[in-house]
Design a protein around this motif. Sequence first.
Motif, PDB file in Angstrom:
ATOM      1  N   LEU A  15      36.144 -29.175  30.343  1.00  0.00           N
ATOM      2  CA  LEU A  15      34.876 -28.438  30.327  1.00  0.00           C
ATOM      3  C   LEU A  15      33.815 -29.131  31.169  1.00  0.00           C
ATOM      4  O   LEU A  15      33.000 -28.477  31.810  1.00  0.00           O
ATOM      5  CB  LEU A  15      34.357 -28.280  28.899  1.00  0.00           C
ATOM      6  CG  LEU A  15      34.988 -27.186  28.063  1.00  0.00           C
ATOM      7  CD1 LEU A  15      34.400 -27.198  26.658  1.00  0.00           C
ATOM      8  CD2 LEU A  15      34.811 -25.834  28.702  1.00  0.00           C
ATOM      9  N   ASP A  16      33.822 -30.467  31.164  1.00  0.00           N
ATOM     10  CA  ASP A  16      32.862 -31.234  31.956  1.00  0.00           C
ATOM     11  C   ASP A  16      32.947 -30.900  33.437  1.00  0.00           C
ATOM     12  O   ASP A  16      31.984 -31.045  34.169  1.00  0.00           O
ATOM     13  CB  ASP A  16      33.101 -32.736  31.798  1.00  0.00           C
ATOM     14  CG  ASP A  16      32.538 -33.309  30.524  1.00  0.00           C
ATOM     15  OD1 ASP A  16      31.822 -32.578  29.807  1.00  0.00           O
ATOM     16  OD2 ASP A  16      32.813 -34.484  30.243  1.00  0.00           O
ATOM     17  N   ARG A  17      34.106 -30.473  33.890  1.00  0.00           N
ATOM     18  CA  ARG A  17      34.326 -30.212  35.312  1.00  0.00           C
ATOM     19  C   ARG A  17      33.961 -28.784  35.736  1.00  0.00           C
ATOM     20  O   ARG A  17      34.072 -28.445  36.892  1.00  0.00           O
ATOM     21  CB  ARG A  17      35.774 -30.516  35.656  1.00  0.00           C
ATOM     22  CG  ARG A  17      36.057 -32.011  35.645  1.00  0.00           C
ATOM     23  CD  ARG A  17      37.531 -32.314  35.791  1.00  0.00           C
ATOM     24  NE  ARG A  17      37.752 -33.725  36.011  1.00  0.00           N
ATOM     25  CZ  ARG A  17      37.781 -34.645  35.070  1.00  0.00           C
ATOM     26  NH1 ARG A  17      37.590 -34.304  33.805  1.00  0.00           N
ATOM     27  NH2 ARG A  17      37.988 -35.907  35.354  1.00  0.00           N
ATOM     28  N   ILE A  18      33.534 -27.980  34.788  1.00  0.00           N
ATOM     29  CA  ILE A  18      33.132 -26.608  35.079  1.00  0.00           C
ATOM     30  C   ILE A  18      31.604 -26.563  35.075  1.00  0.00           C
ATOM     31  O   ILE A  18      30.979 -26.918  34.083  1.00  0.00           O
ATOM     32  CB  ILE A  18      33.716 -25.634  34.028  1.00  0.00           C
ATOM     33  CG1 ILE A  18      35.248 -25.713  34.027  1.00  0.00           C
ATOM     34  CG2 ILE A  18      33.229 -24.217  34.302  1.00  0.00           C
ATOM     35  CD1 ILE A  18      35.897 -24.969  32.876  1.00  0.00           C
ATOM     36  N   ASP A  19      31.019 -26.135  36.191  1.00  0.00           N
ATOM     37  CA  ASP A  19      29.559 -26.160  36.324  1.00  0.00           C
ATOM     38  C   ASP A  19      28.854 -25.206  35.368  1.00  0.00           C
ATOM     39  O   ASP A  19      27.857 -25.561  34.763  1.00  0.00           O
ATOM     40  CB  ASP A  19      29.130 -25.821  37.751  1.00  0.00           C
ATOM     41  CG  ASP A  19      29.428 -26.932  38.739  1.00  0.00           C
ATOM     42  OD1 ASP A  19      29.667 -28.061  38.295  1.00  0.00           O
ATOM     43  OD2 ASP A  19      29.424 -26.662  39.949  1.00  0.00           O
ATOM     44  N   ILE A 106      24.403 -30.525  34.968  1.00  0.00           N
ATOM     45  CA  ILE A 106      23.152 -29.836  34.623  1.00  0.00           C
ATOM     46  C   ILE A 106      22.110 -30.072  35.711  1.00  0.00           C
ATOM     47  O   ILE A 106      21.421 -29.140  36.132  1.00  0.00           O
ATOM     48  CB  ILE A 106      22.637 -30.275  33.245  1.00  0.00           C
ATOM     49  CG1 ILE A 106      23.537 -29.699  32.141  1.00  0.00           C
ATOM     50  CG2 ILE A 106      21.180 -29.857  33.025  1.00  0.00           C
ATOM     51  CD1 ILE A 106      23.273 -30.274  30.766  1.00  0.00           C
ATOM     52  N   LEU A 107      22.009 -31.295  36.192  1.00  0.00           N
ATOM     53  CA  LEU A 107      21.042 -31.591  37.247  1.00  0.00           C
ATOM     54  C   LEU A 107      21.361 -30.823  38.534  1.00  0.00           C
ATOM     55  O   LEU A 107      20.454 -30.292  39.186  1.00  0.00           O
ATOM     56  CB  LEU A 107      20.991 -33.094  37.526  1.00  0.00           C
ATOM     57  CG  LEU A 107      20.301 -33.927  36.456  1.00  0.00           C
ATOM     58  CD1 LEU A 107      20.459 -35.411  36.765  1.00  0.00           C
ATOM     59  CD2 LEU A 107      18.827 -33.559  36.340  1.00  0.00           C
ATOM     60  N   LYS A 108      22.632 -30.729  38.897  1.00  0.00           N
ATOM     61  CA  LYS A 108      23.006 -29.990  40.106  1.00  0.00           C
ATOM     62  C   LYS A 108      22.675 -28.506  39.967  1.00  0.00           C
ATOM     63  O   LYS A 108      22.150 -27.888  40.908  1.00  0.00           O
ATOM     64  CB  LYS A 108      24.503 -30.143  40.385  1.00  0.00           C
ATOM     65  CG  LYS A 108      24.919 -31.526  40.827  1.00  0.00           C
ATOM     66  CD  LYS A 108      26.414 -31.510  41.074  1.00  0.00           C
ATOM     67  CE  LYS A 108      27.037 -32.866  41.065  1.00  0.00           C
ATOM     68  NZ  LYS A 108      28.485 -32.804  41.354  1.00  0.00           N
ATOM     69  N   VAL A 109      22.988 -27.933  38.822  1.00  0.00           N
ATOM     70  CA  VAL A 109      22.689 -26.513  38.609  1.00  0.00           C
ATOM     71  C   VAL A 109      21.174 -26.298  38.590  1.00  0.00           C
ATOM     72  O   VAL A 109      20.667 -25.340  39.181  1.00  0.00           O
ATOM     73  CB  VAL A 109      23.365 -25.991  37.323  1.00  0.00           C
ATOM     74  CG1 VAL A 109      22.881 -24.591  36.963  1.00  0.00           C
ATOM     75  CG2 VAL A 109      24.893 -25.993  37.488  1.00  0.00           C
ATOM     76  N   ALA A 110      20.433 -27.198  37.930  1.00  0.00           N
ATOM     77  CA  ALA A 110      18.971 -27.085  37.899  1.00  0.00           C
ATOM     78  C   ALA A 110      18.387 -27.191  39.308  1.00  0.00           C
ATOM     79  O   ALA A 110      17.432 -26.476  39.650  1.00  0.00           O
ATOM     80  CB  ALA A 110      18.378 -28.154  36.991  1.00  0.00           C
ATOM     81  N   ARG A 111      18.960 -28.061  40.139  1.00  0.00           N
ATOM     82  CA  ARG A 111      18.506 -28.187  41.535  1.00  0.00           C
ATOM     83  C   ARG A 111      18.702 -26.854  42.261  1.00  0.00           C
ATOM     84  O   ARG A 111      17.848 -26.405  43.016  1.00  0.00           O
ATOM     85  CB  ARG A 111      19.293 -29.311  42.220  1.00  0.00           C
ATOM     86  CG  ARG A 111      19.058 -29.520  43.694  1.00  0.00           C
ATOM     87  CD  ARG A 111      17.708 -30.116  44.018  1.00  0.00           C
ATOM     88  NE  ARG A 111      16.752 -29.043  44.237  1.00  0.00           N
ATOM     89  CZ  ARG A 111      15.430 -29.178  44.235  1.00  0.00           C
ATOM     90  NH1 ARG A 111      14.876 -30.351  44.024  1.00  0.00           N
ATOM     91  NH2 ARG A 111      14.644 -28.156  44.427  1.00  0.00           N
ATOM     92  N   ILE A 127      15.549 -26.844  34.121  1.00  0.00           N
ATOM     93  CA  ILE A 127      16.446 -27.600  33.239  1.00  0.00           C
ATOM     94  C   ILE A 127      16.886 -26.720  32.079  1.00  0.00           C
ATOM     95  O   ILE A 127      18.076 -26.676  31.729  1.00  0.00           O
ATOM     96  CB  ILE A 127      15.755 -28.888  32.722  1.00  0.00           C
ATOM     97  CG1 ILE A 127      15.545 -29.881  33.869  1.00  0.00           C
ATOM     98  CG2 ILE A 127      16.553 -29.531  31.591  1.00  0.00           C
ATOM     99  CD1 ILE A 127      16.811 -30.470  34.441  1.00  0.00           C
ATOM    100  N   ALA A 128      15.939 -26.010  31.475  1.00  0.00           N
ATOM    101  CA  ALA A 128      16.265 -25.146  30.327  1.00  0.00           C
ATOM    102  C   ALA A 128      17.304 -24.097  30.719  1.00  0.00           C
ATOM    103  O   ALA A 128      18.265 -23.849  29.978  1.00  0.00           O
ATOM    104  CB  ALA A 128      15.001 -24.478  29.794  1.00  0.00           C
ATOM    105  N   ARG A 134      25.559 -23.990  29.939  1.00  0.00           N
ATOM    106  CA  ARG A 134      26.579 -24.921  29.433  1.00  0.00           C
ATOM    107  C   ARG A 134      26.899 -24.601  27.977  1.00  0.00           C
ATOM    108  O   ARG A 134      27.051 -25.480  27.148  1.00  0.00           O
ATOM    109  CB  ARG A 134      26.079 -26.367  29.542  1.00  0.00           C
ATOM    110  CG  ARG A 134      25.732 -26.844  30.928  1.00  0.00           C
ATOM    111  CD  ARG A 134      26.902 -26.961  31.837  1.00  0.00           C
ATOM    112  NE  ARG A 134      27.899 -27.860  31.291  1.00  0.00           N
ATOM    113  CZ  ARG A 134      28.960 -28.267  31.953  1.00  0.00           C
ATOM    114  NH1 ARG A 134      29.161 -27.863  33.172  1.00  0.00           N
ATOM    115  NH2 ARG A 134      29.831 -29.065  31.394  1.00  0.00           N
ATOM    116  N   SER A 135      27.056 -23.345  27.650  1.00  0.00           N
ATOM    117  CA  SER A 135      27.187 -22.915  26.255  1.00  0.00           C
ATOM    118  C   SER A 135      28.407 -23.510  25.555  1.00  0.00           C
ATOM    119  O   SER A 135      28.359 -23.724  24.342  1.00  0.00           O
ATOM    120  CB  SER A 135      27.231 -21.391  26.157  1.00  0.00           C
ATOM    121  OG  SER A 135      28.387 -20.884  26.806  1.00  0.00           O
ATOM    122  N   LEU A 136      29.478 -23.791  26.248  1.00  0.00           N
ATOM    123  CA  LEU A 136      30.669 -24.323  25.584  1.00  0.00           C
ATOM    124  C   LEU A 136      30.539 -25.810  25.256  1.00  0.00           C
ATOM    125  O   LEU A 136      31.354 -26.344  24.507  1.00  0.00           O
ATOM    126  CB  LEU A 136      31.920 -24.076  26.438  1.00  0.00           C
ATOM    127  CG  LEU A 136      32.269 -22.607  26.658  1.00  0.00           C
ATOM    128  CD1 LEU A 136      33.518 -22.487  27.527  1.00  0.00           C
ATOM    129  CD2 LEU A 136      32.460 -21.875  25.347  1.00  0.00           C
TER     130      LEU A 136
END
Length: 141
Positions: A15-19, A106-111, A127-128, A134-136
């Motif tokens: 799961l960590d590897r899925i954005d 999370i930081l990459k997606v927020a960027r 950020i929110a 990242r619901s899972l």
Amino acid sequence: MSIHRYRSRISGPLLDRIDIHIEVPAVKYRDLSDRGESESSADIGRRVERSRQIQLERFSGTRIHCNAQMTPRFIKKHCDLDAAGNRMLELVTDRLGFSARTYNRILKVARTIADLGESEHIREEHIAEAIQYRSLDRKSV
């Protein structure tokens, strides 16, 4: 119950590897039939193209082409958070027990969310929104 059982079979490191992972609920008829104004596909496409251009300019002269490819060194350089965003990410990371990999995702997606809004800095709302994708990762709290 079977959905929960299936999800529990997916390992945390995977799961960590899925954005982005979100649940998509069924859409109600009244929402489908709503004729209200919404952003056109062409407008969305223009925002995405502008975001991609921002990223190409940001990473000019490097082997990186988009935010998803950022290494921790680039994340530190290009993912400045405002104070409220920093507090939110700290609280959620501690409370939900996010891994370092999840934190970086999370930081990459927020960027990227900030780029879509043509914001130079990542703000609390970026950020929110990224956390919501990242619901899972969310444990019962």
